[in-house]
Design a protein around this motif. Structure first.
Motif, short mmCIF file in Angstrom:
data_model
loop_
_atom_site.label_atom_id
_atom_site.label_comp_id
_atom_site.label_asym_id
_atom_site.label_seq_id
_atom_site.Cartn_x
_atom_site.Cartn_y
_atom_site.Cartn_z
N UNK A 152 9.59 -29.76 25.81
CA UNK A 152 10.62 -29.33 24.74
C UNK A 152 10.76 -27.82 24.17
N UNK A 153 9.66 -26.91 24.64
CA UNK A 153 9.61 -25.58 24.33
C UNK A 153 10.33 -24.95 25.36
N UNK A 154 10.98 -25.37 26.60
CA UNK A 154 11.69 -24.87 27.42
C UNK A 154 13.18 -25.53 27.70
N UNK A 155 13.49 -26.73 27.02
CA UNK A 155 14.38 -27.27 27.44
C UNK A 155 15.83 -26.52 26.90
N UNK A 156 15.62 -25.54 26.02
CA UNK A 156 16.93 -25.00 25.65
C UNK A 156 17.33 -24.09 26.93
N UNK A 363 20.78 -27.78 23.00
CA UNK A 363 19.40 -27.47 22.39
C UNK A 363 19.06 -28.23 20.98
N UNK A 364 20.26 -28.46 20.26
CA UNK A 364 20.06 -29.23 18.99
C UNK A 364 19.61 -30.73 19.53
N UNK A 365 20.13 -31.26 20.64
CA UNK A 365 20.04 -32.84 20.64
C UNK A 365 18.41 -33.35 20.95
N UNK A 366 17.74 -32.47 21.92
CA UNK A 366 16.42 -33.20 22.02
C UNK A 366 15.53 -32.67 20.83
N UNK A 460 6.51 -32.95 6.84
CA UNK A 460 7.94 -33.12 7.09
C UNK A 460 8.13 -32.66 8.33
N UNK A 461 9.21 -33.22 8.98
CA UNK A 461 9.77 -32.86 10.38
C UNK A 461 10.88 -31.95 10.05
N UNK A 462 10.61 -30.71 11.05
CA UNK A 462 11.91 -29.89 10.98
C UNK A 462 13.13 -30.34 11.72
N UNK A 463 14.29 -30.28 11.09
CA UNK A 463 15.73 -30.77 12.01
C UNK A 463 16.70 -29.44 11.78
N UNK A 464 17.11 -29.13 12.82
CA UNK A 464 17.11 -29.39 14.23
C UNK A 464 17.16 -28.16 14.83
N UNK A 465 16.31 -27.38 14.79
CA UNK A 465 16.23 -26.05 15.30
C UNK A 465 16.55 -26.07 16.82
#
Length: 465
Positions: A152-156, A363-366, A460-465
């Motif tokens: 996830x940290x490299x998906x963008x 990037x937003x999707x995952x 809380x979960x952060x959306x959607x960096x």
């Protein structure tokens, strides 16, 4: 693993395994996925390039007919992107990429025959353009494959690189067309097709030798069906219509729009084709490169914020395009040099912005579904499986839905030219959609950037960096 081309256990989030060798495996697969995607995008854009070699007095096709060729290729790609992304899940990345790349030899060879037989009705050309749409469908499969290989940290960055370099296939074939027109003249399109027959053969062999199949499916039909019950899947798809749909739609139409204006300015078909080709590749090229940077910006600043800025700037640029077109309509005679310069500049800016938005939306999707996964009352292994599978499914769906933007842009321009003789009404439609997309991004992903409290009590979960 290399001998069988099969990876039994792949966990990109395992940092120790990643540093011990998985990084190199992922990079090798990414490079060959991108190579195949790059050539496939070129084949997808084959008929918009061929349109520059098709004077009306020889082939008998109007500007509206040529826009229809591009719309047909875009529609087939949009329809097949979901099945193609499922093909990756069913057969594996290596097997599916080999097959889907090799099949593009058929429409490429058929194009040579059709271009050598002017005077035929439109439908064989539409059928061949539909087959080139298979090249656009490859995109969803390649992105789903890349998504499975990277953490996830490299998906963008990985998805941005895949899409950006793959998208460069569009300006590449346009440059090839420009070189052929400049060197061999506007009556020798066969060199373009011949080169792509060679490239398709090379990348198919490379895919067979260097790609891997993941032993576990990236996602299944059930994951796709469940993901479509998520409202975010549909909202993200609409945003992608505004970014990728704009990029591919303008890529198909830009050269033809320029050629119409150059012919209206008194140039011959050959001169207009050459001058249109000189500019047509610039926008898609810059848009492809900006997509790579868009993914990196999204990794750094959040996909939601980057996407909002992109749409606001697209609203301003589309407004300028409407003003230029409406002003030109009120002036008799051919378009002035100032107007043509404004057209070209505005389109290039839209290409760049659309490219940035392509990277940020992906990037937003995952990120969105990773955050959602923490709301599930399941163990860690199942949470990660749900996040990966849902992201892969939504990537395929969003890619398919976004390609419909390319269809809409070509049909809107076709209808605008057919009814009014100008593109102004089509530009107004684009402007209104960008306003809608900006408002949607702000209301759903920027104004309220956090998810509901976690059921597991983890905060809380952060959306959607």
């Amino acid at each position: 693993m290399v001998r069988s081309h099969r990876i039994i256990d792949w966990d990109p989030e395992d940092r120790a395994a990643w540093e011990a060798g998985n990084r190199a495996v992922a990079r090798r697969n990414l490079l060959w996925i991108v190579a195949c995607d790059h050539v496939a995008f070129g084949v997808w854009t084959l008929w918009p390039v061929m349109a520059l070699f098709m004077p009306r007095q020889v082939y008998g096709f109007s500007a509206a007919d040529k826009f229809l060729l591009g719309a047909t290729a875009a529609l087939v790609a949009a329809v097949l992107r979901i099945p193609y992304s499922l093909g990756i899940a069913t057969l594996g990345g290596r097997t599916w990429t080999m097959l889907s790349t090799a099949v593009l030899l058929v429409p490429t060879a058929a194009t040579i025959w059709l271009m050598a037989h002017p005077g035929l009705p439109l439908w064989p050309y539409l059928a061949c353009a539909a087959l080139t749409g298979l090249g656009g469908a490859n995109y969803a499969a390649s992105m789903t494959n890349t998504n499975a290989f990277y953490p996830h940290r490299l998906k963008g960055s990985a998805l941005g690189f895949n899409a950006g370099v793959g998208n460069l296939g569009v300006p590449t074939i346009q440059v090839v067309g420009l070189v052929v027109i400049a060197v061999a003249g506007p009556h020798q399109p066969y060199w373009v097709c011949g080169l792509y027959l060679v490239l398709l053969t090379v990348v198919t062999i490379g895919a067979a030798r260097y790609l891997n199949n993941l032993d576990h499916a990236t996602y299944a039909v059930r994951d796709l069906r469940l993901s479509l019950s998520e409202s975010d899947a549909w909202l993200l798809a609409l945003l992608y219509v505004g970014t990728f749909g704009s990029w591919i739609g303008f890529s198909f139409a830009f050269g033809q729009v320029l050629q119409i204006n150059f012919i209206a300015a008194g140039q011959s078909h050959g001169q207009a084709a050459l001058h249109a080709a000189e500019f047509a590749f610039v926008g898609p090229m810059l848009g492809s490169l900006s997509r790579i940077y868009g993914g990196r910006l999204a990794d750094r600043h959040g996909g939601n914020r980057v996407t909002l800025v992109v749409f606001v700037l697209m609203v301003l640029t589309a407004g300028l395009l409407v003003g230029l077109s409406a002003g030109n309509n009120r002036v008799s005679g051919a378009a002035t040099a100032v107007t043509l310069t404004g057209y070209i500049g505005s389109f290039i800016v839209l290409f760049i912005l659309a490219g940035l938005g392509n990277g940020s939306v992906y990037k937003m999707i995952p990120s969105v579904f990773e955050a959602r996964s923490y709301l599930l009352a399941v163990d860690e292994a199942e949470r990660r499986r749900w996040s990966q599978a849902t992201s892969g499914a939504v990537i395929g769906f969003v890619a398919a839905f976004g390609a419909l933007g390319g269809v809409a842009i070509n049909l809107a321009l076709r209808q605008s030219y057919s009814t009014t003789g100008t593109p102004t009404s089509a530009y107004l439609i684009f402007l209104f959609f960008y306003v809608f997309a900006a408002v949607l991004t702000w209301a759903r992903y920027v104004r309220r950037p956090t998810a509901p409290p976690l059921k597991t009590g983890a905060g809380r979960a952060t959306l959607p960096e």
